[in-house]
Structures are given as C-alpha cells and as structure tokens.
Write an enzyme that holds these catalytic residues in place. Structure first.
Site, PDB file in Angstrom:
ATOM      1  CG  ASP A 178      -1.993  -1.133   1.052  1.00 46.20           C
ATOM      2  OD1 ASP A 178      -2.404  -1.415  -0.099  1.00 46.20           O
ATOM      3  OD2 ASP A 178      -2.392  -1.736   2.064  1.00 46.20           O
TER       4      ASP A 178
ATOM      5  CB  THR B  23     -10.759  -7.406   8.597  1.00 46.08           C
ATOM      6  OG1 THR B  23     -10.003  -6.758   7.564  1.00 46.08           O
ATOM      7  CG2 THR B  23     -10.872  -8.875   8.286  1.00 46.08           C
TER       8      THR B  23
ATOM      9  CE  LYS C  87      -3.925  -6.056  -0.029  1.00 47.90           C
ATOM     10  NZ  LYS C  87      -4.664  -4.886  -0.501  1.00 47.90           N
TER      11      LYS C  87
ATOM     12  CG  ASP D  85     -20.188  -0.582 -11.379  1.00 47.06           C
ATOM     13  OD1 ASP D  85     -21.362  -0.437 -11.793  1.00 47.06           O
ATOM     14  OD2 ASP D  85     -19.338   0.325 -11.411  1.00 47.06           O
TER      15      ASP D  85
ATOM     16  NE  ARG E 196      -2.529  -0.397   8.087  1.00 48.30           N
ATOM     17  CZ  ARG E 196      -3.766  -0.058   8.412  1.00 48.30           C
ATOM     18  NH1 ARG E 196      -4.019   1.179   8.814  1.00 48.30           N
ATOM     19  NH2 ARG E 196      -4.745  -0.948   8.346  1.00 48.30           N
TER      20      ARG E 196
ATOM     21  CG  ASP F 262      -7.479  -6.002  -2.175  1.00 47.32           C
ATOM     22  OD1 ASP F 262      -8.683  -6.262  -2.367  1.00 47.32           O
ATOM     23  OD2 ASP F 262      -7.043  -5.556  -1.093  1.00 47.32           O
ATOM     24  CG  LEU F 263      -7.979  -3.350  -8.313  1.00 42.79           C
ATOM     25  CD1 LEU F 263      -7.937  -3.095  -9.815  1.00 42.79           C
ATOM     26  CD2 LEU F 263      -7.278  -2.217  -7.575  1.00 42.79           C
ATOM     27  CE  LYS F 264     -10.981  -4.865  -0.013  1.00 40.35           C
ATOM     28  NZ  LYS F 264      -9.644  -4.277  -0.237  1.00 40.35           N
TER      29      LYS F 264
ATOM     30  CG  ASN G 223     -21.919  -4.952 -19.499  1.00 39.11           C
ATOM     31  OD1 ASN G 223     -21.582  -5.993 -20.079  1.00 39.11           O
ATOM     32  ND2 ASN G 223     -21.718  -3.756 -20.017  1.00 39.11           N
TER      33      ASN G 223
ATOM     34  CD  GLN H  53      -7.606  -4.440   8.829  1.00 40.55           C
ATOM     35  OE1 GLN H  53      -8.802  -4.698   8.960  1.00 40.55           O
ATOM     36  NE2 GLN H  53      -6.970  -4.595   7.678  1.00 40.55           N
TER      37      GLN H  53
HETATM   38  O1  C5P Z   1      -2.104  -2.752   6.842  1.00 40.55           O
HETATM   39  P1  C5P Z   1      -3.036  -3.919   6.994  1.00 40.55           P
HETATM   40  O2  C5P Z   1      -2.320  -5.209   7.380  1.00 40.55           O
HETATM   41  O3  C5P Z   1      -4.227  -3.614   7.850  1.00 40.55           O
HETATM   42  O4  C5P Z   1      -3.535  -4.137   5.494  1.00 40.55           O
HETATM   43  C1  C5P Z   1      -4.524  -5.037   5.154  1.00 40.55           C
HETATM   44  C2  C5P Z   1      -4.648  -5.010   3.673  1.00 40.55           C
HETATM   45  O5  C5P Z   1      -5.685  -5.919   3.323  1.00 40.55           O
HETATM   46  C3  C5P Z   1      -5.023  -3.655   3.086  1.00 40.55           C
HETATM   47  O6  C5P Z   1      -4.326  -3.520   1.851  1.00 40.55           O
HETATM   48  C4  C5P Z   1      -6.509  -3.748   2.838  1.00 40.55           C
HETATM   49  O7  C5P Z   1      -6.917  -3.031   1.704  1.00 40.55           O
HETATM   50  C5  C5P Z   1      -6.688  -5.243   2.593  1.00 40.55           C
HETATM   51  N1  C5P Z   1      -7.996  -5.781   2.913  1.00 40.55           N
HETATM   52  C6  C5P Z   1      -8.593  -5.662   4.148  1.00 40.55           C
HETATM   53  N2  C5P Z   1      -9.841  -6.163   4.371  1.00 40.55           N
HETATM   54  C7  C5P Z   1     -10.492  -6.803   3.411  1.00 40.55           C
HETATM   55  C8  C5P Z   1      -9.887  -6.958   2.160  1.00 40.55           C
HETATM   56  C9  C5P Z   1      -8.626  -6.434   1.949  1.00 40.55           C
HETATM   57  O8  C5P Z   1      -7.985  -5.115   5.072  1.00 40.55           O
HETATM   58  N3  C5P Z   1     -11.675  -7.341   3.641  1.00 40.55           N
END
Ligand code: C5P
Length: 256
Positions: free
Chosen positions: A14, A138, A42, A74, A230, A69-71, A77, A209
C-alpha cells in the site's frame, strides 16, 4: 478442527509510488525460499490508482504472484469488463464484493474464465487466476456497521460465503474469526483469505482493523492466504524493519 494447510503470505504494497513498492518487494524476495510459505505481493487501490497495470507486470517480472485487490462492486456488465482487464494485466488473484449479488458474481466468474482462455490459458498464464469475494471487511464490527443491520459479522460473512461458493468463485476474504466455520460449511477446498493480521507485541497497532488475529491463529483456523500490510510495510527500522517483520510472520505461520 480444520487441518492447518500450506498457508501463503500476501504482502500488501500500500504505497503511492512504484519505486517504494518494488523496493520492498525486492528486499523481501530472498524470504521466498523452499520450505517457507509461498510469498505473494498485493496491489491494492492506492498503488493501482497511482501507477496502473505496469506495476503488476513489474512484480511479475520479479517472480512474484500478484493479488490485484480492487474489490469490484458495480453492475454485472461493468464488473465483467473490469475482471477481463484484471486477468489481462496478469493478476494471479482478484476480487469482487460478495454484496454485489449473484448475477454480478456469476458475471465475474464467466469473465475470468473467458479472459483466461483468450490470454492463452495454462500454457501462457499458468494457473487460472483465483477469484475471491469480500464478505465483511475486517475493519467492520457488529455494532458500528449499518450494512450488518445489527447481525453478527460472522453470521453475515458465512451467508455471503455460501452464496459466493454457489456462484462458483474460489473463495472469500474473511477475518480469521470466520475462517474455520466457513471451511466447515463450504468445504476444505473453498479458500479463505484473511487480512487483519496483527502480531501481539505491546506496541502492535490494530490501526483501522477491528476483527484482528495473529498469523499462527489465522493459519490454525484454516486461512489459506494471510494478507499483511502495515505490520510489515511500517515495521520500525530499529527492530529490523520490514524484512525482520516478514520473517517473524512467516515463522509464526509455520508454527500455526
Ligand atoms: O495494513 P493492513 O495489514 O491492515 O492491510 C490489510 C490489507 O488488506 C489492506 O491492503 C486492505 O486493503 C486489505 N484488505 C482488508 N480487508 C479486506 C480486504 C482487503 O484489510 N476485507
């Protein structure tokens, strides 16, 4: 109890710049050794929005498998097109939001399969890119999240996991607290990818988190992929920095 499996570590790059992301990936590369959990990188929203698909290709050139990881969430289509583009840029794993519903999820599966074949299938790309759906982030907890409508996160996550399996995806993104139950209900081959991993040091911050777990507990609960950002990317230099932190997480995963 589910059997601990060959869990893999996915490092969340990130960052705003490709230089920072690639420098960390290069520093971590020596940790990808035989007998160790597989090491993936990622690329999430921050890095992808700033740098685009080239950073995915660069990481692939360094030998890493890449989770994009772009989740996506939408209309079906639009998600179909986004998934096709993600497969074509070389992602080994990608994801959508389970909250997008069954039509969107099925469109994503069809798009992944079509794009994989169009790119040359196994001969050109290796394994088919894995497709996951995010259940409940999370960072969310039961009381503070209107979308849960007062229901426990674990219950909603399980319901979304069932639907995700029915739509034909490979697995879900869930917290370690939900992984064991999801495996029990959806079967051992249905994959769980778990962010919110924290090591229990006195100064370890949960940051934003909320439903967090240690690496060893997540592996023991049956998570197949642990996503860590992190705790690695911001590991203090006086304690060995990112490399020492990643090594410690890998050690704990093997313990799990
Ligand atoms: O820094 P940290 O360990 O909290 O990062 C978690 C990573 O996982 C982040 O890049 C976040 O976008 C991703 N993520 C998340 N929860 C989700 C899906 C992905 O924290 N449900």
């Amino acid at each position: 109890m589910p059997t601990p499996r060959n869990a893999k570590l996915v490092v969340a790059l990130d960052f705003q710049t490709a230089d920072e992301a690639l420098a960390l990936a290069r520093n971590l590369a020596p940790l990808a050794a035989p007998g160790q959990p597989e090491l993936w990188m990622k690329v999430g929203l921050e890095l992808f929005v700033a740098q685009g698909p080239e950073v995915v290709r660069e990481l692939k050139r360094l030998g890493f498998k890449v989770f994009l990881d772009l989740k996506f969430l939408d209309i079906p289509n639009t998600v179909r097109g986004a998934v096709r583009s993600a497969v074509k840029c070389g992602a080994d794993m990608l994801n959508i939001h389970a909250a997008g519903g069954m039509d969107m999820a099925r469109a994503a599966v069809a798009a992944r399969d079509e794009a994989y074949l169009e790119c040359g299938g196994e001969a050109a790309l290796g394994a088919k890119p894995l497709l996951f759906a995010v259940t409940v982030l999370t960072s969310m907890q039961d009381a503070d999240t209107p979308i849960l409508q007062g229901r426990p996160a674990a219950e909603v996550a399980l319901e979304l996991a069932r639907a995700t399996r029915e739509a034909g995806l490979d697995g879900v993104v869930c917290s370690g607290h939900e992984a064991a139950r999801i495996k029990q209900v959806c079967g051992p081959e249905f994959l769980c990818l778990t962010p919110g991993i924290r090591v229990p040091e006195p100064d370890a911050l949960a940051d934003d988190q909320r439903r967090v777990m240690t690496p060893e507990a997540a592996v023991a609960a049956g998570s197949d992929y642990l996503v860590v950002g992190r705790p690695i990317t911001r590991a203090p230099q006086d304690k060995g920095g990112p490399v020492a932190s990643a090594r410690e997480i890998l050690r704990r995963m093997v313990q799990g």
